[in-house]
Scaffold this motif. Structure first.
Motif, mmCIF file in Angstrom:
data_model
loop_
_atom_site.group_PDB
_atom_site.id
_atom_site.type_symbol
_atom_site.label_atom_id
_atom_site.label_comp_id
_atom_site.label_asym_id
_atom_site.label_seq_id
_atom_site.Cartn_x
_atom_site.Cartn_y
_atom_site.Cartn_z
ATOM 1 N N VAL A 77 -24.963 9.791 -6.768
ATOM 2 C CA VAL A 77 -25.321 8.494 -7.334
ATOM 3 C C VAL A 77 -24.048 7.789 -7.804
ATOM 4 O O VAL A 77 -23.789 6.638 -7.473
ATOM 5 N N LYS A 78 -23.238 8.505 -8.595
ATOM 6 C CA LYS A 78 -21.994 7.951 -9.131
ATOM 7 C C LYS A 78 -21.150 9.086 -9.681
ATOM 8 O O LYS A 78 -21.642 10.194 -9.882
ATOM 9 N N PHE A 79 -19.879 8.805 -9.904
ATOM 10 C CA PHE A 79 -19.038 9.745 -10.635
ATOM 11 C C PHE A 79 -18.002 8.969 -11.427
ATOM 12 O O PHE A 79 -17.582 7.887 -11.040
ATOM 13 N N HIS A 80 -17.648 9.538 -12.597
ATOM 14 C CA HIS A 80 -16.750 8.881 -13.535
ATOM 15 C C HIS A 80 -15.633 9.833 -13.945
ATOM 16 O O HIS A 80 -15.804 11.054 -13.948
ATOM 17 N N ARG A 81 -14.538 9.260 -14.342
ATOM 18 C CA ARG A 81 -13.340 10.007 -14.708
ATOM 19 C C ARG A 81 -13.415 10.508 -16.153
ATOM 20 O O ARG A 81 -13.731 9.749 -17.071
ATOM 21 N N VAL A 82 -13.110 11.794 -16.352
ATOM 22 C CA VAL A 82 -12.990 12.356 -17.697
ATOM 23 C C VAL A 82 -11.634 11.940 -18.254
ATOM 24 O O VAL A 82 -10.605 12.085 -17.585
ATOM 25 N N MET A 83 -11.636 11.413 -19.446
ATOM 26 C CA MET A 83 -10.397 10.949 -20.068
ATOM 27 C C MET A 83 -9.574 12.140 -20.550
ATOM 28 O O MET A 83 -10.124 13.152 -21.000
ATOM 29 N N THR A 84 -8.268 11.996 -20.465
ATOM 30 C CA THR A 84 -7.354 13.034 -20.926
ATOM 31 C C THR A 84 -6.831 12.686 -22.324
ATOM 32 O O THR A 84 -7.001 11.563 -22.796
ATOM 33 N N LEU A 85 -6.178 13.648 -22.947
ATOM 34 C CA LEU A 85 -5.590 13.410 -24.250
ATOM 35 C C LEU A 85 -4.560 12.277 -24.176
ATOM 36 O O LEU A 85 -4.514 11.414 -25.051
ATOM 37 N N SER A 86 -3.768 12.234 -23.107
ATOM 38 C CA SER A 86 -2.776 11.168 -23.005
ATOM 39 C C SER A 86 -3.408 9.788 -22.870
ATOM 40 O O SER A 86 -2.846 8.795 -23.300
ATOM 41 N N ASP A 87 -4.619 9.712 -22.285
ATOM 42 C CA ASP A 87 -5.352 8.441 -22.238
ATOM 43 C C ASP A 87 -5.675 7.971 -23.645
ATOM 44 O O ASP A 87 -5.693 6.761 -23.917
#
Length: 128
Positions: free
Chosen positions: A115-125
């Motif tokens: 259906v969809k996929f999203h990016r997991v944020m990193t600590l540096s983000d």
């Protein structure tokens, strides 16, 4: 591969947003369930996910898999039957290749199942 059925009806809890995410409607939190991504993401950990920036190879992603049945082939409803947290290894027009850490496994999912996929944020983000 470890996956969890998606529960869209109940709020599990609330967490304070990091200041850098104030006013951003393109970010959300999700609790990790299971140990397939350990040690990167432990069972019960809260991860922050963004919908705006597309994932790149090497990013961890939250992937939503399509409900079963032909009536669900239309993306306009956006219904998902389950969700997984995995690392994006490769993308093509017909599939994406994902990796999990425990047990170590690489596998493919056809794009018609997604259906969809999203990016997991990193600590540096979160600190930049």
């Amino acid at each position: 591969m470890e996956q969890t059925y998606l529960n869209t009806g109940d709020v599990i809890g609330y967490a304070k947003r990091p200041t850098i995410l104030d006013g951003r409607a393109d970010a959300y939190g999700i609790y990790v369930q299971g140990s397939s991504m350990s040690p990167a993401h432990e069972d019960g950990a809260l991860i922050l996910v963004e919908t705006k920036r597309p994932p790149r190879v090497g990013d961890d992603i939250v992937i939503y898999l399509r409900s079963t049945g032909e009536e669900d082939m239309d993306d306009s409803h956006g219904r998902a039957r389950c969700v997984m947290v995995k690392r994006l290894v490769r993308r093509s027009a017909s599939y994406i290749e994902l990796e999990q850490f425990s047990p170590r496994m690489t596998f493919r999912i056809e794009t018609t199942e997604i259906v969809k996929f999203h990016r997991v944020m990193t600590l540096s983000d979160l600190i930049s």
